[in-house]
Design a protein around this motif. Structure first.
Motif, PDB file in Angstrom:
ATOM      1  N   MET A   1       9.915  -1.254  16.221  1.00 59.26           N
ATOM      2  CA  MET A   1      10.690  -0.283  15.449  1.00 59.26           C
ATOM      3  C   MET A   1       9.810   0.310  14.357  1.00 59.26           C
ATOM      4  O   MET A   1       9.067  -0.410  13.686  1.00 59.26           O
ATOM      5  CB  MET A   1      11.919  -0.967  14.838  1.00 59.26           C
ATOM      6  CG  MET A   1      12.854  -0.016  14.105  1.00 59.26           C
ATOM      7  SD  MET A   1      14.305  -0.853  13.424  1.00 59.26           S
ATOM      8  CE  MET A   1      15.125  -1.379  14.940  1.00 59.26           C
ATOM      9  N   THR A   2       9.871   1.616  14.169  1.00 60.41           N
ATOM     10  CA  THR A   2       9.023   2.273  13.180  1.00 60.41           C
ATOM     11  C   THR A   2       9.633   2.152  11.780  1.00 60.41           C
ATOM     12  O   THR A   2      10.831   1.935  11.612  1.00 60.41           O
ATOM     13  CB  THR A   2       8.835   3.760  13.504  1.00 60.41           C
ATOM     14  OG1 THR A   2      10.096   4.429  13.362  1.00 60.41           O
ATOM     15  CG2 THR A   2       8.300   3.954  14.915  1.00 60.41           C
ATOM     16  N   PHE A   3       8.783   2.358  10.769  1.00 61.31           N
ATOM     17  CA  PHE A   3       9.264   2.344   9.398  1.00 61.31           C
ATOM     18  C   PHE A   3      10.293   3.449   9.179  1.00 61.31           C
ATOM     19  O   PHE A   3      11.299   3.244   8.491  1.00 61.31           O
ATOM     20  CB  PHE A   3       8.087   2.517   8.436  1.00 61.31           C
ATOM     21  CG  PHE A   3       8.510   2.613   6.999  1.00 61.31           C
ATOM     22  CD1 PHE A   3       8.993   1.505   6.322  1.00 61.31           C
ATOM     23  CD2 PHE A   3       8.446   3.822   6.331  1.00 61.31           C
ATOM     24  CE1 PHE A   3       9.404   1.597   4.995  1.00 61.31           C
ATOM     25  CE2 PHE A   3       8.846   3.928   5.001  1.00 61.31           C
ATOM     26  CZ  PHE A   3       9.316   2.808   4.337  1.00 61.31           C
ATOM     27  N   ALA A   4      10.061   4.619   9.782  1.00 68.84           N
ATOM     28  CA  ALA A   4      11.006   5.730   9.637  1.00 68.84           C
ATOM     29  C   ALA A   4      12.387   5.338  10.143  1.00 68.84           C
ATOM     30  O   ALA A   4      13.404   5.631   9.500  1.00 68.84           O
ATOM     31  CB  ALA A   4      10.496   6.959  10.390  1.00 68.84           C
ATOM     32  N   THR A   5      12.442   4.654  11.270  1.00 67.89           N
ATOM     33  CA  THR A   5      13.721   4.239  11.836  1.00 67.89           C
ATOM     34  C   THR A   5      14.424   3.243  10.927  1.00 67.89           C
ATOM     35  O   THR A   5      15.622   3.352  10.649  1.00 67.89           O
ATOM     36  CB  THR A   5      13.522   3.625  13.228  1.00 67.89           C
ATOM     37  OG1 THR A   5      12.928   4.595  14.092  1.00 67.89           O
ATOM     38  CG2 THR A   5      14.849   3.175  13.824  1.00 67.89           C
ATOM     39  N   MET A   6      13.673   2.253  10.444  1.00 67.29           N
ATOM     40  CA  MET A   6      14.268   1.242   9.568  1.00 67.29           C
ATOM     41  C   MET A   6      14.764   1.868   8.273  1.00 67.29           C
ATOM     42  O   MET A   6      15.843   1.537   7.775  1.00 67.29           O
ATOM     43  CB  MET A   6      13.251   0.135   9.281  1.00 67.29           C
ATOM     44  CG  MET A   6      12.884  -0.699  10.490  1.00 67.29           C
ATOM     45  SD  MET A   6      11.899  -2.168  10.073  1.00 67.29           S
ATOM     46  CE  MET A   6      10.381  -1.406   9.464  1.00 67.29           C
ATOM     47  N   LEU A   7      13.983   2.780   7.713  1.00 60.33           N
ATOM     48  CA  LEU A   7      14.374   3.434   6.466  1.00 60.33           C
ATOM     49  C   LEU A   7      15.631   4.262   6.658  1.00 60.33           C
ATOM     50  O   LEU A   7      16.571   4.183   5.862  1.00 60.33           O
ATOM     51  CB  LEU A   7      13.215   4.301   5.965  1.00 60.33           C
ATOM     52  CG  LEU A   7      13.440   5.090   4.677  1.00 60.33           C
ATOM     53  CD1 LEU A   7      12.189   5.075   3.820  1.00 60.33           C
ATOM     54  CD2 LEU A   7      13.809   6.549   4.978  1.00 60.33           C
TER      55      LEU A   7
END
Length: 262
Positions: A1-7
């Motif tokens: 999972m990317t940081f953008a998705t988590m954010l």
């Protein structure tokens, strides 16, 4: 999972802050499996060259978790050319200082987006694997680049609701030093006035389902800001890590030497 998705999913995230311009520090920090590593391009001697090398180091770190840490660059200014060069270095997102109004925020977002959504220039760079992944990167970059606006002035606080609502802006960041200074209460981050500013920023972000982040310099601050409702806490700065470790080692030696001499 990317940081953008988590954010964007409003997960509770922890990051770290790197100001020392050494790729090894960035690599070590990333290897500790923070969710994000912020490379400071404002209050540091970092140049586009060192930022690029530090981004490489973060990507090269040995990480065992399910996702690699995101690389976020805190810009020196909300400048279209600087944003373009930093993004071409292949980072996951940018944080812009001194966002005072929705016009600043809109210009910031547009500088991170390729046409027709923005004004980012298209060119070779590390982000596109030096042209090898040109079409793929250009196709997905507008959706993947993270944008965070710093709220750290009286004007930014006054306009925080309109700033948070800007389309394409992913989140807000409370700059505790600058914001407390702007309010005339530098360093008084437990004062009622500062906490009221914090609460207003949190409410503005959360009203439009956007995460709000802050920098915490020690364990007590980390706990306090997590309990206060921040979605992302950047837990410490590399400079302080060095100082704390050095002081602890020196104190340990002095205790041992004092005991030995008795």
């Amino acid at each position: 999972m990317t940081f953008a998705t988590m954010l964007r999913d409003r997960e509770s995230l922890v990051g770290t802050w790197v100001a020392l311009n050494d790729p090894a520090v960035a690599e070590i920090s990333a290897g500790l499996e923070f969710d994000a590593v912020v490379i400071d391009g404002e209050h540091s001697v970092n140049s586009i060259e060192t930022i690029t090398e530090m981004a490489r180091a973060v990507d090269a770190a040995d990480v065992d978790g399910d996702s690699d840490p995101g690389t976020i660059v805190r810009l020196s200014t909300n400048d279209t050319t600087e944003i373009k060069r930093v993004l071409d270095a292949g980072v996951d997102g940018v944080m812009a200082p001194m966002i005072d109004d929705p016009q600043d925020a809109q210009a910031f977002v547009e500088a991170t987006r390729y046409p027709h959504e923005g004004v980012r220039g298209v060119g070779y760079g590390r982000a596109t694997e030096y042209g090898e992944a040109f079409p793929e990167y250009v196709d997905r970059a507008n959706d993947e680049i993270v944008t965070i606006a710093q709220i750290e002035t009286e004007a930014g606080l006054e306009n925080v609701e309109e700033i948070a609502a800007v389309d394409g802006l992913d989140g807000l960041f409370v700059g505790p030093a600058d914001l407390s200074a702007a309010l005339g209460i530098f360093g008084e981050t437990e004062s009622d006035e500062f906490l009221a500013a914090v609460d207003r920023t949190l409410e503005a972000g959360h009203a439009v389902d956007k995460p709000v982040s802050i920098l915490a310099l020690d364990g007590d601050e980390i706990e306090r800001w997590v309990d206060h409702g921040f979605d992302i806490v950047f837990a410490g700065v590399d400079i302080d890590y060095v100082k704390m470790g050095g002081r602890r080692a020196k104190a340990t030696f002095e205790d041992a030497a004092g005991t030995r001499d008795e």
